[in-house]
Motif scaffolding. Sequence first.
Motif, PDB file in Angstrom:
ATOM      1  N   ALA A   1     -27.615 -20.432  15.725  1.00 32.67           N
ATOM      2  CA  ALA A   1     -26.932 -20.040  13.921  1.00 32.67           C
ATOM      3  C   ALA A   1     -27.189 -22.321  13.838  1.00 32.67           C
ATOM      4  CB  ALA A   1     -25.254 -20.437  14.511  1.00 32.67           C
ATOM      5  N   VAL A   2     -27.744 -22.117  13.060  1.00 31.39           N
ATOM      6  CA  VAL A   2     -28.525 -23.225  12.067  1.00 31.39           C
ATOM      7  C   VAL A   2     -27.340 -23.426  11.116  1.00 31.39           C
ATOM      8  CG1 VAL A   2     -30.537 -24.836  11.592  1.00 31.39           C
ATOM      9  CG2 VAL A   2     -30.560 -23.315  13.330  1.00 31.39           C
ATOM     10  N   PRO A   3     -26.870 -24.931  11.349  1.00 29.93           N
ATOM     11  CA  PRO A   3     -26.141 -25.461   9.729  1.00 29.93           C
ATOM     12  C   PRO A   3     -27.255 -26.578   8.674  1.00 29.93           C
ATOM     13  CG  PRO A   3     -25.933 -27.387  11.432  1.00 29.93           C
ATOM     14  CD  PRO A   3     -26.329 -26.114  12.630  1.00 29.93           C
ATOM     15  N   VAL A   4     -27.217 -25.882   7.562  1.00 26.87           N
ATOM     16  CA  VAL A   4     -28.239 -26.729   6.730  1.00 26.87           C
ATOM     17  C   VAL A   4     -26.638 -26.937   5.955  1.00 26.87           C
ATOM     18  CG1 VAL A   4     -29.212 -26.068   4.344  1.00 26.87           C
ATOM     19  CG2 VAL A   4     -29.253 -24.876   7.041  1.00 26.87           C
TER      20      VAL A   4
ATOM     21  N   ARG B   1     -31.802 -28.887   7.157  1.00 25.37           N
ATOM     22  CA  ARG B   1     -31.488 -28.764   8.891  1.00 25.37           C
ATOM     23  C   ARG B   1     -30.227 -29.478   9.859  1.00 25.37           C
ATOM     24  NH1 ARG B   1     -35.187 -23.593  11.198  1.00 25.37           N
ATOM     25  NH2 ARG B   1     -34.912 -22.410   9.160  1.00 25.37           N
ATOM     26  N   GLY B   2     -29.029 -29.055  10.458  1.00 26.12           N
ATOM     27  CA  GLY B   2     -28.778 -30.081  10.746  1.00 26.12           C
ATOM     28  C   GLY B   2     -28.235 -29.926  12.462  1.00 26.12           C
ATOM     29  N   HIS B   3     -26.920 -30.296  13.197  1.00 24.43           N
ATOM     30  CA  HIS B   3     -26.296 -29.975  14.087  1.00 24.43           C
ATOM     31  C   HIS B   3     -25.054 -29.603  14.211  1.00 24.43           C
ATOM     32  CE1 HIS B   3     -30.682 -31.608  16.031  1.00 24.43           C
ATOM     33  NE2 HIS B   3     -30.783 -30.944  16.878  1.00 24.43           N
ATOM     34  N   PRO B   4     -24.516 -28.506  14.866  1.00 29.55           N
ATOM     35  CA  PRO B   4     -25.334 -28.419  16.291  1.00 29.55           C
ATOM     36  C   PRO B   4     -26.135 -26.851  15.820  1.00 29.55           C
ATOM     37  CG  PRO B   4     -22.393 -28.045  15.704  1.00 29.55           C
ATOM     38  CD  PRO B   4     -22.833 -28.620  15.014  1.00 29.55           C
ATOM     39  N   VAL B   5     -26.581 -26.908  16.748  1.00 33.50           N
ATOM     40  CA  VAL B   5     -27.644 -25.810  16.811  1.00 33.50           C
ATOM     41  C   VAL B   5     -26.250 -24.296  17.432  1.00 33.50           C
ATOM     42  CG1 VAL B   5     -29.279 -24.504  17.056  1.00 33.50           C
ATOM     43  CG2 VAL B   5     -29.634 -26.427  16.014  1.00 33.50           C
TER      44      VAL B   5
END
Length: 190
Positions: free
Chosen positions: A115-118, A123-127
Amino acid sequence: MAASDHANASAQPVVLVLASGRGERFAASGGTVHKLSALLSGKTVLQHTLAAVRASGLPWHLEDASHPGMGESIAAAVRATANAPGWLVLPGDLPLVQPETLRTIAAALADCSVAVPVHHGERGHPVGFAAQCQQGLLALTGEQGAASVVRGQAEQGRVRLVDVDDAGTVTDVDTVQDLERAAQWLAARG
């Protein structure tokens, strides 16, 4: 290595707070201390990050031993929390990340491997990584972090991009200028 694993680790992914980097860009930009020790509104950058992690209620682990690259840092943190059902990889230099975002990414792992925050298309963190990514995470080396694991899961259609309203997912502190911007953002947020 300092570790802080908290209760209920069997039900929720562990937030891996990575604090092993050398902070060379921060020093090159004029920083006089390590970026994670730099003061931001009265607390260090790392203290802000850890406060968000604690407020999320998720179990967590601080990986602060010296490693030659982000890949080794992630692998060491996964090794230290090997029985976890998943992991959220959070660099320690993201002091503005919100606790709710951590919970959102953790919940997203229920139906995907990664799961990747956008935030606004970035795209950011946390992944977040589910347990099936463990072997790939343990094999990481070098500076690239877990990009190879994300690519491998994407090829199998197992990556979920999660839209978040959290600029903290994409606001890291790599330079003195980044620190100043983070301080302005915190002041505006009140």
